[in-house]
Design a protein around this motif. Sequence first.
Motif, mmCIF file in Angstrom:
data_model
loop_
_atom_site.group_PDB
_atom_site.id
_atom_site.type_symbol
_atom_site.label_atom_id
_atom_site.label_comp_id
_atom_site.label_asym_id
_atom_site.label_seq_id
_atom_site.Cartn_x
_atom_site.Cartn_y
_atom_site.Cartn_z
ATOM 1 N N GLY A 23 0.799 -1.231 0.000
ATOM 2 C CA GLY A 23 0.000 0.000 0.000
ATOM 3 C C GLY A 23 0.829 1.277 0.000
ATOM 4 O O GLY A 23 0.279 2.377 -0.033
ATOM 5 N N GLU A 24 2.169 1.131 0.045
ATOM 6 C CA GLU A 24 3.038 2.328 0.044
ATOM 7 C C GLU A 24 3.276 2.820 -1.384
ATOM 8 O O GLU A 24 3.225 2.042 -2.332
ATOM 9 C CB GLU A 24 4.404 1.979 0.657
ATOM 10 C CG GLU A 24 4.377 1.544 2.115
ATOM 11 C CD GLU A 24 3.956 2.671 3.051
ATOM 12 O OE1 GLU A 24 4.396 3.805 2.814
ATOM 13 O OE2 GLU A 24 3.190 2.394 3.994
ATOM 14 N N TYR A 25 3.584 4.106 -1.490
ATOM 15 C CA TYR A 25 3.963 4.667 -2.791
ATOM 16 C C TYR A 25 5.227 4.001 -3.311
ATOM 17 O O TYR A 25 6.158 3.747 -2.550
ATOM 18 C CB TYR A 25 4.283 6.164 -2.652
ATOM 19 C CG TYR A 25 3.086 7.055 -2.849
ATOM 20 C CD1 TYR A 25 2.574 7.240 -4.125
ATOM 21 C CD2 TYR A 25 2.496 7.729 -1.776
ATOM 22 C CE1 TYR A 25 1.483 8.060 -4.329
ATOM 23 C CE2 TYR A 25 1.405 8.550 -1.963
ATOM 24 C CZ TYR A 25 0.902 8.711 -3.247
ATOM 25 O OH TYR A 25 -0.163 9.512 -3.442
ATOM 26 N N VAL A 26 5.282 3.742 -4.609
ATOM 27 C CA VAL A 26 6.507 3.240 -5.238
ATOM 28 C C VAL A 26 6.865 4.172 -6.385
ATOM 29 O O VAL A 26 5.995 4.541 -7.189
ATOM 30 C CB VAL A 26 6.308 1.805 -5.800
ATOM 31 C CG1 VAL A 26 7.562 1.313 -6.500
ATOM 32 C CG2 VAL A 26 5.911 0.841 -4.692
ATOM 33 N N SER A 27 8.131 4.563 -6.428
ATOM 34 C CA SER A 27 8.581 5.410 -7.523
ATOM 35 C C SER A 27 8.962 4.503 -8.695
ATOM 36 O O SER A 27 9.779 3.600 -8.538
ATOM 37 C CB SER A 27 9.784 6.224 -7.030
ATOM 38 O OG SER A 27 10.439 6.775 -8.134
ATOM 39 N N VAL A 28 8.325 4.712 -9.851
ATOM 40 C CA VAL A 28 8.546 3.812 -11.001
ATOM 41 C C VAL A 28 9.022 4.594 -12.227
ATOM 42 O O VAL A 28 8.991 5.827 -12.245
ATOM 43 C CB VAL A 28 7.258 3.013 -11.347
ATOM 44 C CG1 VAL A 28 6.831 2.130 -10.190
ATOM 45 C CG2 VAL A 28 6.134 3.946 -11.785
ATOM 46 N N SER A 29 9.406 3.848 -13.256
ATOM 47 C CA SER A 29 9.930 4.465 -14.487
ATOM 48 C C SER A 29 8.810 5.087 -15.322
ATOM 49 O O SER A 29 7.629 4.751 -15.158
ATOM 50 C CB SER A 29 10.618 3.395 -15.326
ATOM 51 O OG SER A 29 9.645 2.439 -15.720
ATOM 52 N N ASP A 30 9.211 5.954 -16.252
ATOM 53 C CA ASP A 30 8.235 6.539 -17.188
ATOM 54 C C ASP A 30 7.539 5.457 -18.001
ATOM 55 O O ASP A 30 6.363 5.587 -18.345
ATOM 56 C CB ASP A 30 8.942 7.490 -18.169
ATOM 57 C CG ASP A 30 9.484 8.721 -17.467
ATOM 58 O OD1 ASP A 30 9.112 8.945 -16.304
ATOM 59 O OD2 ASP A 30 10.293 9.451 -18.088
ATOM 60 N N ASP A 31 8.278 4.390 -18.334
ATOM 61 C CA ASP A 31 7.671 3.298 -19.108
ATOM 62 C C ASP A 31 6.473 2.714 -18.354
ATOM 63 O O ASP A 31 5.399 2.520 -18.923
ATOM 64 C CB ASP A 31 8.702 2.171 -19.333
ATOM 65 C CG ASP A 31 9.899 2.632 -20.142
ATOM 66 O OD1 ASP A 31 9.693 3.322 -21.157
ATOM 67 O OD2 ASP A 31 11.041 2.314 -19.750
#
Length: 348
Positions: free
Chosen positions: A91-99
Motif C-alpha cells: 500500500g506504500e507509494y513506489v517510484s517507477v519508471s516513465d515506461d
Amino acid sequence: MTIKKINVILFAAAIISLCSCNAQKNTNDKSSDEAFTRDVFAMDTYMNLKAYGSNAESALKKAENRISELEKTLSVTSEGSDIWKLNHSGGEYVSVSDDTIELIKKAEEVGKETDGALDITLYPLLKEWGFTTGDYKIPDTRMLNELLNNVDYSKIKIEGENVTLPPDVEIDLGALAKGYTGDEVISIISSCGVDSAIVSLGGNVQALGSKPDGSDWKVAVRDPFAPETDMCVVEISGKAVITSGNYERFFTGDDGKNYWHILDPNDGYPADNGLVSVTVIGKNGLECDALSTALFVCGYDKTIDYLKKHPENDVILVTDDKKVYYSDGIADKFTNISDMPAEVIAVD
Ligand code: AMP
Ligand code: MG
C-alpha cells in the motif's frame, strides 16, 4: 551558459547519437538493402528483429538492449522490477519508471473505454488459475469471487512518478507490454537512420515503413483452430498487427473443457463471448495490444461499437463458429487463405 556553448553541446550530442548507431544512413550505399536479423528470447517470448540498410546491425543491437531493459522493468516475477515492487508495496507509494507510468495509463484508458474488459489488476486470479506458472487448475467459484473483490484498476493511484496500489491489489502488464516494447524497438531502429524493418514479438508483428522495394509487408495471422497454420494475410506498412487468441495459452480441465488465459473481469472465468481470436491493426502497437486483449473479452457486438468510434484501428475477428470478419479499412489488404468463410464487417 552561453548560446554558443549550448550549440557546441547539442552538436556533440548529435555526433554521439549518430556514432552509437555506427553510421548515418547512406541511401546511395549498395548495402542499404542488406537485411540483418536478430533472434531474441525475452519476456518469455521468442522475438525476431529484421532491419535493412547500412545501420541495421547496430540498430538491432540497440533495440535488443532496450528489450532487456524493459523486461527488467516490467516483469511481474523478477524481484526488483517496477511491477514486483508495486505488488509487494503493502500500500506504500513506489517510484517507477516513465515506461511503467505510460503502460498503466494506457491500461486505464483502454479499461475505461471497454467498460473494464481490460483490467490489469486481474493478476491474483491469473495466479489462481495457474496461468502464471503452468501449474493449472480450475479454481472454485467462491475463491474467484473473493479474489474479484480486489480487481479494480481504478484503485491504482498515480501521482507524478509515484504509484500506489491498495495492499491486496496486484497488477500484471502482460496484456500490453509487448505492444509497447514493439513501439520502442521500432522507434530505436528508426532513430538509427533505418527506414525499413519488421519485428515479430511472439507473433505480434510491427513494421517500420515498407519493404525496401517500397511494397507492403505481408503479415500472416494464425488460424486459431489450427495454430500451426496461417488463416489470412494482411498487407501493411508502418503498422502493428497484434493478435490475442484462446489457443495461445490454455489447458484442458478434468471436465474435458478448454480454459484459456484471457479472463473476463466480470466473473473471473476465461472470456467466452464468441470470439476465439482478435487481431488489431493500427499505428500504435501499445494501443493495438491493449485492445486485442480487451476486445477479446468484449465479444463481437461491443467490438463493432468500438470500431464505430475508432475507425483508425482495424480488426480481424474469428468467431467460435469458424467465421472470419475483417474491417472495411483493410478490405483491399486482406487475403483469406483458410477454409473459413470471411466477410467484411458491416459497421452500421
Ligand atoms: P494478450 O496475449 O496480449 O491478449 O495478453 C494476455 C495476457 O494478459 C494474459 O496472459 C494475462 O497475463 C493478461 N490478462 C488476461 N486477461 C486479462 C484482462 N481481462 N485484462 C488485462 N490483462 C489480462
Ligand atoms: Mg494484448
